[in-house]
Scaffold this active site. Structure first.
Site, PDB file in Angstrom:
ATOM      1  N   HIS A 102     -15.805   1.442  -3.534  1.00 19.74           N
ATOM      2  CA  HIS A 102     -14.366   1.402  -3.316  1.00 19.74           C
ATOM      3  C   HIS A 102     -13.910   0.103  -2.658  1.00 19.74           C
ATOM      4  O   HIS A 102     -12.722  -0.205  -2.641  1.00 19.74           O
ATOM      5  CB  HIS A 102     -13.961   2.600  -2.460  1.00 19.74           C
ATOM      6  N   SER A 112      -6.489   1.283  -4.342  1.00 17.85           N
ATOM      7  CA  SER A 112      -6.619   2.680  -3.948  1.00 17.85           C
ATOM      8  C   SER A 112      -5.259   3.364  -4.075  1.00 17.85           C
ATOM      9  O   SER A 112      -4.703   3.438  -5.165  1.00 17.85           O
ATOM     10  CB  SER A 112      -7.198   2.777  -2.537  1.00 17.85           C
ATOM     11  N   TYR A 169       0.831  -1.209   0.000  1.00 12.61           N
ATOM     12  CA  TYR A 169       0.000   0.000   0.000  1.00 12.61           C
ATOM     13  C   TYR A 169       0.865   1.258   0.000  1.00 12.61           C
ATOM     14  O   TYR A 169       0.866   2.019  -0.931  1.00 12.61           O
ATOM     15  CB  TYR A 169      -0.933  -0.020   1.210  1.00 12.61           C
ATOM     16  N   ASP A 222     -17.968   3.786  -7.144  1.00 17.01           N
ATOM     17  CA  ASP A 222     -16.819   4.208  -6.343  1.00 17.01           C
ATOM     18  C   ASP A 222     -16.784   5.732  -6.308  1.00 17.01           C
ATOM     19  O   ASP A 222     -16.367   6.375  -7.272  1.00 17.01           O
ATOM     20  CB  ASP A 222     -15.517   3.660  -6.925  1.00 17.01           C
TER      21      ASP A 222
END
Length: 719
Positions: free
Chosen positions: A679, A560, A480, A644
């Protein structure tokens, strides 16, 4: 850790480049219109934007484009010979009872349970821990396809009333309703257009945060501005809700309020982005109508844990990058008057809670959890013994409690609930899931490697025992790297299937997260963002050098901000990866701030319109703007969803359009666009299983591996 040996790495990379890959039949992509007239001037640099028309999420032309892209993608996925086997095996692994830790309000206990394949978990209530549980709210009854999710709830202190929020199709928008717990009857109360909100009960009502209703037809793309805090009194219409706080001078700030357990202090927290917040307090016992400032800037992160003897207990990273716990006098609440209760240490203080007159502090050491019990005077009393290296969460409760519940998990340890006795310090097993696998068959390693600038970065590697490190194992690297979010060990049926079929799963703890405090976060944000990509590339090179896998068998995935990560590294090092899976990613770094809540990410990324330096930094790595025609990119499956409204799907739409134009190799570059999904939060179990089956099948197929063959390394002919 073995030191990085450059010569073997170079030789291995060369071997990967000459390795014979299975032949592919070229995919015919749908035609996508390019508008050559659209461009923007950024400090003298003209940047074309030929796919900007894809930002109009309600346009008929965009809907047609989505339909044509999905048709090509799902036609391709249907040709994968083991796709149905993957979905069947994933369903088997997913089908186990999942039960949360219970929590108490008044005389009742509440918990969530999923029988295995229910689309949404069900909320139960019981009169005592030994009483028969009763269904309080079953979200599965709210829609036929499981796309209505319970996104938030708060039960009044006496356990009599429940305010709960619903999200539809994965949207961040929430509707708040009220239920009488004893009768299980829904009241007439209804709050609309709540977003980024908590729920805080006080007397016969609750506080919440919302925006004004958006323009019809632009609910999922319009910029969110002028966040406000309200108080809703039960039994009254929303139009009568009392405005508690607004800031009309600053449109792009979010605001939320919460209460200390004694309901004396109302805390207001405001933010201009995803990190850093101001803090204000209102003493309700003294009848205060305004808020007293504690912190007015947005340079650090602070949260009020609770009140102790009229003083506020605050968790903060002010003058403490690894966080500390301070006591604050509400009469003199500014930082110069704060008193350390638990000072900063080398380990990162993640969270703190008060239960039964004790403090429970959760620390992170090398990306795993350690938890300690403290006296309210700040003295450490004992460490809670956890089953192994992993992640513990929970440790909440009330002042009168004698015990508490927490959950422990790791990569091969499904979430298990323990009951902790505050007097004896003993943990006893409370609920353990029965998962159809043998954890003794798997091994987890934590390794450390050096990034490009010499920074030492940790990574977890999980695989079946007996794995041969021959450079031929399918590997999945996930990360991430941003927004002060730490990745710690956790259980996933999807990842378990990857490992169970002979694969290697790796999780790298990149800079940008909170694994080593605010310094680690700042080392991967703004003009330091390239460090995140370098860390990830270093993780991939380590896996290859140490022969866990090869570039021809390496898949990378992130969502994301992690989708941005995958988009950036595949444009910077397309030779290093066989498969790329960027999910709901931030791909257009020049325009991300123009949609919904995107402006809040400016503190993390910078904003292209703000200065030439910020523009040049973003332009340097923006995935959309760094695709180069004539380049052989990895097989890529982009994923997004039509609802989203966090990272709008236009990011993925524009990126795949440019990628399909730029791709010079035979590897497919496709987009999977989910309908009635957002999302990621609240996604039904059925959709999760379908999606993971497609992702893993796509990855294996493009590695030329059939994971369900008797010989799991059997190569297949790609169609």
């Amino acid at each position: 850790m073995k030191p990085i040996r450059l010569l073997p790495l170079v030789l291995l990379m060369a071997a990967c480049q000459t390795e014979k890959q299975p032949t592919r039949t070229a995919v015919t992509y749908p035609e996508t219109r390019r508008d050559t007239t659209v461009s923007t001037d950024y400090f003298g640099t003209q940047v074309g934007d030929p796919y900007r028309w894809l930002e109009d999420d309600t346009a008929a032309e965009v809907a047609d484009w989505v339909e044509r892209q999905n048709a090509v993608t799902f036609d391709y996925l249907k040709q994968i010979p083991f796709r149905e086997q993957a979905q069947q095996r994933l369903t088997e692994l997913w089908n186990y009872e999942k039960v949360s830790a219970p929590f108490r309000r008044g005389d009742r206990y509440f918990f969530f349970r999923n029988d295995g394949l229910q689309n949404q978990s069900v909320l139960y209530v019981q009169a005592s821990l030994d009483a028969e549980p009763e269904v309080l709210l079953d979200p599965n009854n709210l829609s036929d396809d499981g796309t209505v999710a319970l996104s938030n709830l708060e039960i009044s202190k006496d356990g009599q009333q429940m305010a709960y929020a619903l999200s539809r199709s994965g949207s961040d928008w929430q509707e708040i309703y009220v239920m009488d717990v004893a009768s299980k009857e829904k009241r007439d109360d209804a709050v609309q257009w709540a977003k980024f909100t908590g729920i805080a009960w006080k007397d016969n009502g609750f506080y919440y945060s919302r925006y004004d209703a958006p323009t019809e037809g632009k609910e999922f793309s319009q910029t969110n501005q002028f966040h406000k805090v309200y108080y809703h009194k039960i039994g009254t219409p929303q139009a009568n809700d009392q405005l508690v706080y607004e800031d009309p001078q600053h449109a792009q700030r979010t605001h939320g309020v919460y209460l200390t357990e004694d309901e004396r202090f109302l805390i207001l927290s405001s933010s201009e982005g995803t990190s850093g917040n101001s803090l204000y307090v209102r003493d309700l016992d003294k009848g205060q109508s305004g808020f007293t400032p504690m912190v007015t800037d947005f340079e650090n992160d602070h949260s009020v844990v609770d009140a102790i003897n009229g003083k506020l207990l605050v968790l903060t990273n002010y003058q403490a990058p690894n966080n500390r716990l301070v006591l604050v006098d509400p009469a003199q609440p500014t930082p110069d008057q704060w008193k350390d209760l638990v000072p900063e240490s080398e380990a990162v203080l993640e969270s703190a809670s008060t239960v039964g007159g004790k403090l429970f502090l959760s620390y992170m050491e090398d990306a795993h959890t350690r938890v300690y019990q403290y006296a309210t005077t700040g003295q450490r009393e004992r460490e809670i013994e956890l089953p192994s290296i992993g992640t513990a969460s929970g440790f909440g409760g009330r002042a009168e409690d004698k015990d508490l519940f927490y959950t422990f998990t790791s990569f091969t340890f499904p979430p298990t609930v323990y009951r902790y006795d505050l007097t004896t310090g003993e943990s006893t097993l409370f609920r353990k899931p029965d998962v159809p696998f043998d954890p003794e068959q798997y091994e987890t390693q934590q390794v450390f490697f050096n990034s490009k600038d010499g920074t030492r970065v940790p990574m977890f590697i999980v695989y079946r025992k007996g794995l041969e490190r021959n450079g031929d194992n399918p590997a999945l690297l996930y990360s991430y790297g941003g927004f002060n979010i730490a990745l710690t060990p956790s259980f996933s049926p999807a990842n378990l299937m990857w490992i169970d079929q002979g694969g290697v799963y790796a999780l790298a703890n990149l800079r940008g997260g909170s694994e080593y405090g605010e310094a680690w976060h700042k080392g991967g944000m703004l003009d330091k963002k390239q460090n995140v990509f370098d860390d990830f590339i270093g993780a991939a090179e380590y896996l290859i050098q140490e022969k866990y896998t090869s570039s021809g068998k390496l898949a990378i995935r992130g969502g994301s901000n992690g989708g941005l990560l995958i988009g950036a590294v595949m444009t910077q090092r397309p030779d290093l990866f066989q498969v790329a899976i960027p999910q709901v990613g931030v791909m257009d770094m020049l325009r991300y701030h123009k949609f919904t809540i995107g402006w809040a990410w400016g503190v993390e990324y910078g904003v292209a319109d703000s200065s030439q330096a910020e523009f040049e930094n973003l332009y340097r790595y923006s995935p959309l703007h760094n695709l180069k025609p004539g380049t052989e990119y990895p097989a890529t499956l982009v994923t997004t969803a039509d609802h989203d409204d966090r990272v709008v799907p236009a990011h993925s739409f524009k990126f795949i359009s440019a990628l399909q134009t730029a791709q010079a190799g035979e590897a497919p570059v496709l987009i999977r666009i989910e309908t009635k999904a957002g999302h990621g939060a609240g996604k039904p179990t059925s959709k999760q299983i379908e999606e993971y089956a497609d992702l893993w099948s796509f990855a294996w197929y493009n590695m030329g591996v059939d994971p369900f063959a008797k010989d799991s390394t059997e190569h297949i002919q790609l169609q």
